[in-house]
Design an enzyme around this catalytic site. Structure first.
Site, PDB file in Angstrom:
ATOM      1  N   ALA A   1       0.842  -1.185   0.000  1.00 30.35           N
ATOM      2  CA  ALA A   1       0.000   0.000   0.000  1.00 30.35           C
ATOM      3  C   ALA A   1       0.880   1.238   0.000  1.00 30.35           C
ATOM      4  CB  ALA A   1      -0.893   0.016   1.231  1.00 30.35           C
ATOM      5  N   MET A   2       0.254   2.403  -0.176  1.00 28.43           N
ATOM      6  CA  MET A   2       1.019   3.644  -0.233  1.00 28.43           C
ATOM      7  C   MET A   2       0.268   4.753   0.491  1.00 28.43           C
ATOM      8  SD  MET A   2       3.696   5.234  -1.207  1.00 28.43           S
ATOM      9  CE  MET A   2       3.890   6.948  -0.732  1.00 28.43           C
TER      10      MET A   2
ATOM     11  N   GLU B   1      -0.291   2.551   7.089  1.00 27.64           N
ATOM     12  CA  GLU B   1      -0.429   3.696   6.165  1.00 27.64           C
ATOM     13  C   GLU B   1      -1.047   4.889   6.888  1.00 27.64           C
ATOM     14  OE1 GLU B   1       1.319   3.140   3.699  1.00 27.64           O
ATOM     15  OE2 GLU B   1       1.294   0.948   3.794  1.00 27.64           O
TER      16      GLU B   1
HETATM   17  N1  B3K Z   1       5.872   3.839   1.563  1.00 30.89           N
HETATM   18  C1  B3K Z   1       5.340   2.756   0.794  1.00 30.89           C
HETATM   19  C2  B3K Z   1       6.379   1.983   0.057  1.00 30.89           C
HETATM   20  C3  B3K Z   1       6.795   2.568  -1.233  1.00 30.89           C
HETATM   21  C4  B3K Z   1       7.719   1.619  -1.977  1.00 30.89           C
HETATM   22  C5  B3K Z   1       8.262   2.217  -3.205  1.00 30.89           C
HETATM   23  N2  B3K Z   1       8.987   1.251  -4.005  1.00 30.89           N
HETATM   24  C6  B3K Z   1       4.533   1.832   1.626  1.00 30.89           C
HETATM   25  C7  B3K Z   1       4.798   1.869   3.072  1.00 30.89           C
HETATM   26  O1  B3K Z   1       5.849   1.539   3.561  1.00 30.89           O
HETATM   27  O2  B3K Z   1       3.923   2.277   3.779  1.00 30.89           O
HETATM   28 ZN    ZN Z   2       5.606   2.498   5.383  1.00 31.76          ZN
END
Ligand code: B3K
Ligand code: ZN
Length: 861
Positions: free
Chosen positions: A260-261, A296
């Protein structure tokens, strides 16, 4: 000739050349030709007259400076360089992109017909020319124009305008009032079903909550919604952190490279991490979804409000946010089970990474492709480093540190040092030596020697820190070691010692330290590194008797589990060292295992963990050269001995215990232990036909899958039939089929590899979908040592062939699944040769991605 990719170094960090406070973005969406117009004011920080903007795979269609055409610019593969500029100006840049052709799932792409974006780490540069780096923070106003067949046009922040346009198009305008780096930008457009709810924050603001899922999936969204509300509440209660926008959106998409992002106000999720109902999701899935939704959400403060200065600081937000999601799961569920989970992840994956060619400190110093550094080291070891600070400072000290961190840095892009400084300053603690954890890689070993002096009633514990030869810094670390002393009856001996914190934590700062405990009237049993208080490997010559004593009497469930893990490991090692002898389960261990069932712990899920042995990867960490066959055989032997020993009690438990199929902790625990029981019973001669059949036709996915796993693992004659039935029943649901693909990948027989190749043609399989690839081939390479490490090299070839195909299609995914091939040096000469040959073959393919180049280059050189 293509150039060798260039590495970036932490030591070379330079602040940005310009400041951008606000950016206006306009998207006119179309699959082949989306037009993006970006307009922003740039202010030179140091009187620069030129600017270098990041941009990849973009077609520049217009460029204006202060509203006028500007011709002094140059476009390269990765940059737009504009010259002869005033120190303050407005730039308007128009670009064209083709989301339909974007299979990398980075930037703006189509997932099953819906537009979506993934910008972290450096995907924004595939959307428009900008400073695609986390230390340029701006507010965003985004207008999305799309066809009416895309009813939802979403971006970050609050909706401020919408309307219809000519040609059946409409638009929506969004404004995000919080400054953010480009990696947190998001856009989604599509047709979805929508689940709506709300949350009242503790200061009384109403937040609208929306979850967007594919049409027809609404009934699978409530669990994610409940998880979101729990996360919001928990962060208020435990960290005093409140949500800041009026709306929080989550969109589930099928094509996604990770879980997820955390895009501000608009999370994009892999549908596997959102969708759940009891028929399709296992208890494990429910748990994982809750923790990822939490993760998230928690990023909103640790990552978004305070972000990273540069990508070398990734652990600033990831280590901390993993720590926070682990605490969330532990506060809501079982702390011991969550700890066991975290420790298993460290030992299975992180220790291996730290001992292999991709080893790096939690704050890496050199990176070619940033996407390669979203690793168990940065995430999970990063969380362990945060946890050690928590152990040293205690909950209230840690919270004071967090408070100061937000007071100092809200709205800023900062470094890991800034975080540690806040912790140190808020509590008056010297953490200067502790900072070495950020720059030193490798897993420290703790060599422990003890001595009891009967006459003086003194117990001496000497601990030596040993670092691997290849570690960059050999200086000793600051390590909290939690201990417990047990007397002969299993009672806890109170420790009174000036250097022991909270009655249980000793602090190591030197290479060798000795602690002397007085008034100890008998030789105690020492529980060490309790709760895995530091990510280290313990070397202490425990006798079987001592470990059994701990397994029976330690105060914490975690310590008892740990002792059992060590007992299993001892047995395996003995057998591997001398395979001529029959495998015999030690009498003492047998007695302990049986006693666990006489007097079952309240939480049956813990009991299921007690009787689960360490996996192949965890065990192989103990060998300079992994004895593949012997280790596989030892694992089989140990499991079958445990199965025989416990056959009676497991059968009784299995037959006598019912659960109602609910998601209560009690029912979840019963299912865990029943599935473990069935797994073992399938390994005995016991007739488990009826149980397998009954569970396989259960409407509960945990039970159903438990039966299939047992049948496949035991190579039961029912296995194929059960697998076929599952396929027929579920081939309309790809997420469920991933479980089936994963099970196919664990088959022990030699036919496994041909079977996988034929599954590439299965109507549900799709190489361009990362979930399918990970389920089938990822599971194979990670969890089926017998077949992956086959002596004819067919396992290595299978993996390398697929990586070749994915190299251009989806470099991130190709790079993710290569991991098991990288550590070839840990295997025997023959296997080394075969693995290396595949890596060499990969290294010479045309257009090798930077992602693969970096890993293969490190492994081979
Ligand atoms: N921050 C994103 C991960 C992004 C990965 C890019 N290759 C998910 C997380 O750690 O919440
Ligand atoms: Zn993260």
């Amino acid at each position: 000739m293509t150039q060798k990719p260039q590495a970036k170094f932490l030591k070379d960090y330079q602040p940005p050349s310009h400041q951008v406070d606000h950016i206006d973005l306009n998207f006119d969406l179309s699959p082949k030709k989306t037009v993006v117009t970006a307009k922003y004011q740039l202010t030179a920080n140091d009187h620069q007259t030129s600017v270098e903007l990041d941009g990849v795979d973009l077609k520049l269609i217009s460029l204006k400076v202060n509203g006028q055409a500007h011709n002094e610019y140059e476009v390269t593969d990765t940059k737009l360089i504009i010259a002869n500029l005033p120190s303050k100006f407005e730039l308007e840049v128009g670009t064209e992109i083709a989301p339909e052709l974007n299979t990398s799932l980075e930037g703006l792409y189509l997932s099953d017909g819906a537009y979506c974006t993934q910008c972290e780490a450096e995907g924004f540069r595939k959307i428009t020319y900008f400073f695609d780096r986390p230390d340029v923070l701006a507010t965003y106003a985004v207008t999305v124009i799309g066809d009416s067949s895309f009813p939802y046009l979403l971006s970050n922040g609050n909706k401020v305008d919408e309307g219809t346009l000519e040609n059946g198009k409409h638009f929506v305008k969004w404004e995000d009032p919080f400054k953010k780096p480009s990696y947190l930008f998001a856009l989604v457009a599509g047709e979805f079903d929508l689940l709506v709810d709300s949350f009242k924050t503790k200061s009384g603001r109403d937040v609208k909550l929306q979850i967007f899922v594919d049409k027809g999936n609404l009934s699978k969204a409530p669990h994610a919604m409940e998880s979101l509300k729990k996360s919001m509440k928990w962060d208020e209660e435990r960290f005093d952190l409140e949500y800041d926008l009026d709306i929080y959106m989550i969109v589930a998409v099928d094509f996604f490279n990770m879980g997820a992002m955390e895009n501000k106000g608009l999370n994009v999720f892999n549908s596997a991490c959102v969708l759940a109902n009891q028929e399709t999701a296992t208890d494990r899935d429910y748990h994982v979804i809750e923790s990822i939704v939490g993760h998230e959400y928690f990023h909103n403060w640790t990552g978004n409000r305070v972000t990273c200065r540069d990508w070398f600081q990734l652990s600033l937000k990831e280590g901390l946010t993993v720590f926070r999601d682990q605490e969330f799961s532990s506060d809501l569920g079982s702390r011991a089970l969550n700890r066991i989970d975290a420790v298993n992840a460290m030992r299975t994956h992180q220790f291996a990474e730290d001992a292999g060619p991709m080893a790096h400190p939690i704050r890496p110093e050199k990176v070619i492709e940033m996407n390669n550094f979203y690793t168990v080291t940065v995430y999970n070891k990063g969380a362990e480093v945060i946890r050690m600070m928590h152990t040293l400072l205690g909950e209230s000290g840690f919270q004071q540190g967090m408070k100061l961190y937000f007071e100092r840095h809200d709205g800023q892009a900062v470094t890991c040092d800034d975080f540690v400084n806040s912790m140190a300053d808020a509590t008056g603690t010297d953490l200067s030596q502790f900072k070495l954890w950020y720059s030193q890689f490798g897993t420290p070993k703790l060599k422990v020697r003890t001595q009891y002096n009967e006459n003086q009633c003194q117990y001496q514990v000497e601990i030596e820190q040993v670092h691997a030869e290849q570690d960059p810094i050999q200086s000793p670390l600051h390590i909290p070691v939690a201990i417990e002393l047990l007397d002969g009856e299993g009672g806890k001996i109170d420790i009174e010692h000036p250097e022991v914190r909270q009655g249980r934590v000793i602090e190591l700062k030197e290479e060798i330290q000795t602690f002397t405990f007085s008034d100890i009237s008998e030789e105690p049993t020492l529980v060490l590194l309790e709760d895995f208080s530091a990510p280290c490997i313990l070397e202490y010559d425990y006798s079987t008797t001592q470990l059994c004593h701990i397994a029976m009497f330690a105060t914490s469930d975690y310590a008892r589990w740990e002792a059992l893990q060590q007992l299993y490991t001892q047995q395996i090692r003995e057998y591997v060292a001398d395979q001529k002898h029959e495998f015999v389960l030690s009498q003492e261990l047998s007695a302990v295992l049986l006693s666990l069932f006489d007097n079952k712990p309240k939480d049956l899920a813990i009991l299921a963990e007690y009787i689960t042995i360490p996996n192949f990867d965890t065990l192989s960490a103990g060998y300079a050269q992994v004895p593949v066959e012997a280790l596989c055989k030892a694992i089989d032997e140990l499991e079958s001995q445990i199965a025989q020993l416990l056959q009676g009690v497991l059968k009784a438990f299995y037959n006598e215990t019912q659960e109602s199929g609910s998601l209560s902790a009690t029912d979840v625990a019963v299912r865990a232990l029943k599935n473990r029981s069935l797994y073992y019973l399938s390994l005995t001669g016991e007739d488990v036909m009826a149980s397998l059949n009954a569970q396989a036709s259960s409407a509960n996915m945990t039970n159903k899958l438990g039966a299939l796993r047992s049948a496949v693992n035991a190579e039961h004659r029912l296995a194929d039939e059960l697998m076929d039935n599952f396929d027929k029943q579920w081939n309309h649901d790809l997420l469920v089929m991933d479980k089936w693909f994963a099970l196919q990948a664990t088959k022990k027989a030699d036919a496994c590899i041909d079977n996988i190749l034929s599954l590439y043609e299965h109507p549900c399989f799709d190489k361009s979908n990362p979930n399918r690839v990970r389920a089938l081939v990822g599971t194979f390479a990670r969890t089926n040592p017998k077949q992956f490490h086959r002596e004819d090299g067919a396992g290595y070839k299978l993996l390398a062939d697929l990586i070749c195909e994915l190299n251009q299609l989806n470099p991130q995914n190709a790079s993710r699944i290569i991991t098991p091939l990288l550590s070839f040096k840990r295997f025997d000469e023959k296997r080394q040769g075969l693995m290396k040959a595949q890596l060499e073959r990969l290294s010479s393919i045309e257009n090798l991605s930077d992602d693969l180049f970096e890993k293969i280059d490190k492994a081979l050189n």
